[in-house]
Structure formats: structure tokens, C-alpha cells
Design a protein around this motif. Structure first.
Motif, PDB file in Angstrom:
ATOM      1  N   PRO A 215     -28.946   1.453  38.054  1.00  0.00           N
ATOM      2  CA  PRO A 215     -29.785   2.320  38.552  1.00  0.00           C
ATOM      3  C   PRO A 215     -29.129   2.217  40.441  1.00  0.00           C
ATOM      4  CG  PRO A 215     -31.259   0.965  37.224  1.00  0.00           C
ATOM      5  CD  PRO A 215     -29.802   0.832  37.244  1.00  0.00           C
ATOM      6  N   GLU A 216     -28.635   0.978  41.152  1.00  0.00           N
ATOM      7  CA  GLU A 216     -27.951   1.077  41.533  1.00  0.00           C
ATOM      8  C   GLU A 216     -26.713   1.660  41.330  1.00  0.00           C
ATOM      9  OE1 GLU A 216     -27.227  -3.473  43.183  1.00  0.00           O
ATOM     10  OE2 GLU A 216     -28.898  -3.760  41.320  1.00  0.00           O
ATOM     11  N   ALA A 217     -26.039   2.193  40.687  1.00  0.00           N
ATOM     12  CA  ALA A 217     -24.905   2.919  40.696  1.00  0.00           C
ATOM     13  C   ALA A 217     -25.580   3.980  41.394  1.00  0.00           C
ATOM     14  CB  ALA A 217     -24.972   3.426  38.990  1.00  0.00           C
ATOM     15  N   GLN A 218     -23.670   4.206  42.208  1.00  0.00           N
ATOM     16  CA  GLN A 218     -23.257   5.641  43.279  1.00  0.00           C
ATOM     17  C   GLN A 218     -21.556   5.842  43.069  1.00  0.00           C
ATOM     18  OE1 GLN A 218     -24.944   5.031  47.523  1.00  0.00           O
ATOM     19  NE2 GLN A 218     -25.680   3.239  46.652  1.00  0.00           N
ATOM     20  N   LEU A 219     -21.922   6.983  43.470  1.00  0.00           N
ATOM     21  CA  LEU A 219     -20.664   7.889  43.665  1.00  0.00           C
ATOM     22  C   LEU A 219     -20.302   8.341  44.375  1.00  0.00           C
ATOM     23  CD1 LEU A 219     -17.708   8.419  42.019  1.00  0.00           C
ATOM     24  CD2 LEU A 219     -19.119  10.351  41.112  1.00  0.00           C
ATOM     25  N   VAL A 220     -18.899   8.126  45.240  1.00  0.00           N
ATOM     26  CA  VAL A 220     -18.492   9.238  46.608  1.00  0.00           C
ATOM     27  C   VAL A 220     -16.670   9.753  45.870  1.00  0.00           C
ATOM     28  CG1 VAL A 220     -17.222   8.616  48.541  1.00  0.00           C
ATOM     29  CG2 VAL A 220     -19.572   7.613  48.298  1.00  0.00           C
ATOM     30  N   VAL A 221     -17.539  11.109  46.014  1.00  0.00           N
ATOM     31  CA  VAL A 221     -16.152  12.207  45.878  1.00  0.00           C
ATOM     32  C   VAL A 221     -15.304  12.035  47.052  1.00  0.00           C
ATOM     33  CG1 VAL A 221     -15.169  13.784  44.366  1.00  0.00           C
ATOM     34  CG2 VAL A 221     -17.412  12.180  43.476  1.00  0.00           C
ATOM     35  N   ALA A 222     -14.130  12.304  47.095  1.00  0.00           N
ATOM     36  CA  ALA A 222     -13.426  12.688  47.397  1.00  0.00           C
ATOM     37  C   ALA A 222     -12.638  13.478  47.921  1.00  0.00           C
ATOM     38  CB  ALA A 222     -12.673  11.892  48.899  1.00  0.00           C
ATOM     39  N   ASN A 223     -11.911  14.371  48.453  1.00  0.00           N
ATOM     40  CA  ASN A 223     -10.710  15.453  48.106  1.00  0.00           C
ATOM     41  C   ASN A 223     -11.582  17.001  48.150  1.00  0.00           C
ATOM     42  OD1 ASN A 223      -8.514  16.807  48.234  1.00  0.00           O
ATOM     43  ND2 ASN A 223      -7.140  14.774  47.483  1.00  0.00           N
ATOM     44  N   ASP A 224     -10.994  17.546  47.573  1.00  0.00           N
ATOM     45  CA  ASP A 224     -11.256  19.226  47.636  1.00  0.00           C
ATOM     46  C   ASP A 224     -10.221  19.995  46.807  1.00  0.00           C
ATOM     47  OD1 ASP A 224     -12.814  21.382  48.219  1.00  0.00           O
ATOM     48  OD2 ASP A 224     -12.551  21.187  50.359  1.00  0.00           O
ATOM     49  N   GLY A 225     -10.618  20.910  46.158  1.00  0.00           N
ATOM     50  CA  GLY A 225      -9.835  22.107  45.569  1.00  0.00           C
ATOM     51  C   GLY A 225     -10.697  23.037  44.810  1.00  0.00           C
ATOM     52  N   SER A 226      -9.881  23.572  43.665  1.00  0.00           N
ATOM     53  CA  SER A 226     -11.713  24.487  43.242  1.00  0.00           C
ATOM     54  C   SER A 226     -11.809  24.354  42.535  1.00  0.00           C
ATOM     55  CB  SER A 226      -9.455  25.676  42.043  1.00  0.00           C
ATOM     56  OG  SER A 226      -9.073  24.952  41.232  1.00  0.00           O
ATOM     57  N   LEU A 227     -12.413  23.544  41.860  1.00  0.00           N
ATOM     58  CA  LEU A 227     -13.588  22.663  41.307  1.00  0.00           C
ATOM     59  C   LEU A 227     -14.522  22.796  42.223  1.00  0.00           C
ATOM     60  CD1 LEU A 227     -11.633  21.196  38.060  1.00  0.00           C
ATOM     61  CD2 LEU A 227     -12.683  23.790  38.308  1.00  0.00           C
ATOM     62  N   ARG A 228     -14.493  22.038  43.065  1.00  0.00           N
ATOM     63  CA  ARG A 228     -15.440  21.367  43.915  1.00  0.00           C
ATOM     64  C   ARG A 228     -17.474  21.585  44.399  1.00  0.00           C
ATOM     65  NH1 ARG A 228     -16.014  19.150  50.157  1.00  0.00           N
ATOM     66  NH2 ARG A 228     -18.316  18.606  50.082  1.00  0.00           N
ATOM     67  N   ALA A 229     -17.399  23.909  44.067  1.00  0.00           N
ATOM     68  CA  ALA A 229     -18.265  24.274  43.460  1.00  0.00           C
ATOM     69  C   ALA A 229     -19.118  24.020  42.602  1.00  0.00           C
ATOM     70  CB  ALA A 229     -18.172  25.644  43.896  1.00  0.00           C
ATOM     71  N   ALA A 230     -18.022  23.918  41.746  1.00  0.00           N
ATOM     72  CA  ALA A 230     -18.261  24.119  40.074  1.00  0.00           C
ATOM     73  C   ALA A 230     -19.165  22.651  39.715  1.00  0.00           C
ATOM     74  CB  ALA A 230     -17.645  24.130  38.997  1.00  0.00           C
ATOM     75  N   LEU A 231     -18.297  21.118  40.516  1.00  0.00           N
ATOM     76  CA  LEU A 231     -17.887  19.954  40.045  1.00  0.00           C
ATOM     77  C   LEU A 231     -20.587  20.172  40.979  1.00  0.00           C
ATOM     78  CD1 LEU A 231     -15.026  18.945  41.037  1.00  0.00           C
ATOM     79  CD2 LEU A 231     -16.404  18.390  38.872  1.00  0.00           C
ATOM     80  N   GLU A 232     -20.239  20.252  41.760  1.00  0.00           N
ATOM     81  CA  GLU A 232     -21.216  20.185  42.636  1.00  0.00           C
ATOM     82  C   GLU A 232     -22.340  20.615  42.285  1.00  0.00           C
ATOM     83  OE1 GLU A 232     -20.841  22.167  46.647  1.00  0.00           O
ATOM     84  OE2 GLU A 232     -20.204  19.918  47.567  1.00  0.00           O
ATOM     85  N   ALA A 233     -22.466  22.387  41.554  1.00  0.00           N
ATOM     86  CA  ALA A 233     -23.642  22.874  40.275  1.00  0.00           C
ATOM     87  C   ALA A 233     -23.842  21.990  39.372  1.00  0.00           C
ATOM     88  CB  ALA A 233     -23.231  23.809  39.949  1.00  0.00           C
ATOM     89  N   GLN A 234     -22.605  21.200  38.451  1.00  0.00           N
ATOM     90  CA  GLN A 234     -22.982  19.610  37.742  1.00  0.00           C
ATOM     91  C   GLN A 234     -23.470  19.370  37.726  1.00  0.00           C
ATOM     92  OE1 GLN A 234     -18.875  18.656  36.327  1.00  0.00           O
ATOM     93  NE2 GLN A 234     -19.735  17.150  34.612  1.00  0.00           N
ATOM     94  N   ALA A 235     -23.299  18.076  39.243  1.00  0.00           N
ATOM     95  CA  ALA A 235     -23.728  17.223  39.471  1.00  0.00           C
ATOM     96  C   ALA A 235     -25.290  17.614  39.809  1.00  0.00           C
ATOM     97  CB  ALA A 235     -23.381  16.752  41.212  1.00  0.00           C
ATOM     98  N   ARG A 236     -25.753  18.756  40.383  1.00  0.00           N
ATOM     99  CA  ARG A 236     -27.133  19.180  40.936  1.00  0.00           C
ATOM    100  C   ARG A 236     -27.595  19.404  39.409  1.00  0.00           C
ATOM    101  NH1 ARG A 236     -24.904  22.540  44.604  1.00  0.00           N
ATOM    102  NH2 ARG A 236     -25.277  24.292  43.276  1.00  0.00           N
ATOM    103  N   ALA A 237     -27.148  19.791  38.313  1.00  0.00           N
ATOM    104  CA  ALA A 237     -27.790  19.492  36.896  1.00  0.00           C
ATOM    105  C   ALA A 237     -28.023  18.397  35.992  1.00  0.00           C
ATOM    106  CB  ALA A 237     -26.657  20.324  35.795  1.00  0.00           C
TER     107      ALA A 237
END
Length: 365
Positions: A215-237
Motif C-alpha cells: 500500500p505504500e508503493a508510489q511511482l514517479v515517471v519522468a521524461n516524455d514521449g509519444s506514449l505519454r497520453a496512453a500511459l496516463e490512460a493506462q494508469a487511470r484504468a
């Protein structure tokens, strides 16, 4: 003037890349340095070299190949190189800038020798895409008097493709950071490009497998690229509970990135192809424990047990078993061992000095 300082060397690469900038900073005090960029130059580059020693082609090359616009710059570049009359052309990323160096030297009969620095996908990926790329890579490698590689695996592949002498050393750090004051036990950091080759979607999958058990786990994703929007949607899902523990922070400058390394206990890097990545070395120097994809160069990097973990990110069972493997690691010992390894093997300046000494030897009559 020292013998090394008498060498006139032209860097040929992407002047907007922080990696080429690092090479320039290391070389500038040692040689008479010039630079040709397929794009432009970052301001730090402009401060390092006067305008008379810089040549910008102002193209927009793509790493997947097909850089016709870059090849169109060859005649103008070659004319500039003729005027420079360098001892060495030092090409970075062999299937683009290495091609320019080879064609300029051959077509314009330049006296300069070529030193080629492989960056990873130019050797491990591009030659496998088609026989023309493989033919081109062979031509460039054979035209190089000396090459550099950052892993034994990539060096072996370069020899298979026809390379002669290859110096193998990590594209290391300019200096060791201070030891981190305090780590956040279940904080994960990932900062590879958000592009398909780096498989950032598997970083999200892997973190989700961990976060469901921690439950304490957290992830910071830095950088950018063509997949960012898809990754943000993946996280929301994944649902609100998991999504709120994943933070996308975009591109970070060196200071902010160092702050993230210093806080994070774990570092995730799961590309489908890689050599020894400088970002992994940075993470290790900051005392992060790396979780890396199952690739030959990563096995080289973590040859001693207990300094990190190798994971097949495509294997769902392996991802689900990862939390238990993390708990079994002595993270304090791993962090200290990783810092020690980087201090002994991963600093850039000593490797550059050996490289320049070799160039001088090869330049001798």
C-alpha cells in the motif's frame, strides 16, 4: 601545447542531446574541439564552443531511420569538414552520424580518421531491421579506426558486424553524487523515454503488481514521449487507488532529476533493447536498487548478486512474484554496493582519457 591538445577533433552527432554535450565537456579541455550537429545546439554547447567551431544542419532526424533530410546535408557538411581539416571525426550514433562521417571522408577524401561511438539501438536494433541497414552498419564500422561501446554484449555484436578495435567502457558519470540522506522505502522512479523501445507500459504493469501488495508503493515517471497520453490512460484504468500513486512529471532538469534519484529506493528500467544506460548508472550512484529487463548488458551490470533484480516484464507471473523478490533484498547493502561499483567502474573522465590516449597513439606517424 600538449600532445593531446594538438589533436583537432570534430564531434558529429546531435547537439541537442545531453549525452553529446557530456562528451563535449570531457573533450574540450583535452583537444582542439569542433562540433557538427544534425539539429542545433543547446545553449550549454554554445557556451562551450565558439560559433566558428560549430556547424548546425538544423534537420529533425528520427531514430527509426529514413533520415533523407540528413543525407541531403552531406555536401555542405563535407565542405565544412574540408575547411576544418581535422585529425579525427568522432561520430555518435553510427547508422546516422557515422554514415555522414564515412561518406564525407570517402567522397571528399578527407585526411581525418573516424572514431565511432555506438549508443545502443544503432548496433542492437537497426541492423536487424533490414539488409540495407546491416550493410550500412558494416561499412561504417569497417571505416572506423577505433570504436567505443558501453557493454561487452554490444562490443561482441560490433565485432560480428565487422568492427576492428573497440574500446569498451560505460558512458559514465562526470562525478559521484553525495550519498542520499534518506530513502523513501517504497518509492519507485522511472525516467527512460516514453517510447515503444523502452516499454514504459510494462513499467506501469510492473508497478501495479507491486502496489497491489504494498500500500505504500508510489511511482514517479519522468521524461516524455509519444506514449505519454496512453500511459496516463493506462494508469487511470487501474482504478483511483492505484492511479493516484503514479505521478507523471515530464522532463526534469539535472537538479530535479537528482532529487528524484535521491528520494527513490527503487529504479525501474524495462526496455526491449539496451546497452549500459547512463540513467541506470545515475540511479545506482544515488543508491537506488535497479529492477532491469532481462538483457545481456543488464546481466553484465548486475553480475554480482544482491545489487538489483533482473525481470522479464512480458511475463505476468514474474511480475506478480516481484514484490516477494524485492522484500528479500538487503536494500542498504545493495545501495552501498552499487555506489561502490559506479565509483570504480562508471566514471566518465578516466575512460575518456584512455580513449584520447589511444587516438594519439593511432595518429602517430
Amino acid at each position: 601545447m600538449s600532445e593531446l591538445k594538438a589533436l583537432r577533433l570534430v564531434l558529429i552527432g546531435d547537439g541537442e542531446s545531453p549525452h553529446l554535450l557530456k562528451w563535449a565537456r570531457a573533450l574540450a579541455p583535452q583537444v582542439e574541439l569542433w562540433a557538427a550537429s544534425s539539429r542545433g545546439f543547446v545553449p550549454e554547447f554554445e557556451a562551450l564552443l565558439p560559433a566558428a567551431r560549430r556547424y548546425a544542419m538544423n534537420t529533425d532526424p528520427v531514430h527509426a531511420g529514413g533520415n533523407v533530410a540528413l543525407l541531403k546535408q552531406l555536401p555542405a557538411l563535407a565542405e565544412w569538414l574540408t575547411r576544418v581539416d581535422a585529425d579525427w571525426l568522432h561520430a555518435h550514433y553510427l547508422t546516422s552520424h557515422g554514415t555522414l562521417a564515412w561518406m564525407a571522408r570517402r567522397g571528399w577524401r578527407l585526411r581525418a580518421r573516424i572514431a565511432g561511438s555506438a549508443w545502443g539501438s544503432d548496433i542492437l536494433v537497426t541492423p536487424e531491421q533490414s539488409w540495407p541497414y546491416r550493410w550500412l552498419t558494416r561499412k561504417v564500422l569497417k571505416a572506423c579506426s577505433v570504436c567505443t561501446s558501453d557493454s561487452q554484449h554490444m562490443t561482441a555484436r560490433m565485432h560480428e558486424l565487422g568492427a576492428g578495435e573497440v574500446m569498451t567502457f560505460p558512458f559514465g558519470l562526470e562525478a559521484m553524487p553525495k550519498p542520499p540522506a534518506r530513502k523513501q522505502p517504497w518509492l519507485f522512479f522511472a525516467n527512460r523515454g516514453l517510447e515503444p523501445i523502452y516499454r514504459p507500459e510494462r513499467v506501469i504493469d510492473t508497478f501495479a503488481a507491486i502496489a497491489r501488495q504494498q500500500p505504500e508503493a508510489q511511482l514517479v515517471v519522468a521524461n516524455d514521449g509519444s506514449l505519454r497520453a496512453a500511459l496516463e490512460a493506462q494508469a487511470r484504468a487501474l482504478g483511483a487507488d492505484l492511479a493516484e500513486r503514479i505521478q507523471f512529471v515530464g522532463r526534469l532538469d539535472a537538479k530535479r532529476q537528482a532529487e528524484q534519484y535521491a528520494r527513490a529506493r527503487w529504479y525501474l528500467s524495462l526496455p526491449q533493447s539496451d546497452s549500459v544506460a547512463v540513467s541506470v548508472l545515475e540511479a545506482m550512484a544515488h543508491g537506488c536498487v535497479p529492477v532491469l529487463s532481462d538483457l545481456p548488458a543488464n546481466h553484465e551490470l548486475l553480475a554480482e548478486p544482491g545489487r538489483g533484480l533482473i525481470l522479464d516484464p512480458e511475463n505476468e507471473a514474474a511480475r506478480e512474484a516481484l514484490p516477494g523478490r524485492l522484500l528479500a533484498l538487503d536494500t542498504a547493502t545493495a545501495a552501498a554496493a552499487n555506489r561502490d561499483w559506479v565509483a570504480r567502474h562508471g566514471l566518465f573522465a578516466p575512460a575518456v582519457q584512455r580513449f584520447l590516449t589511444r587516438l594519439k597513439e593511432l595518429s602517430a606517424p
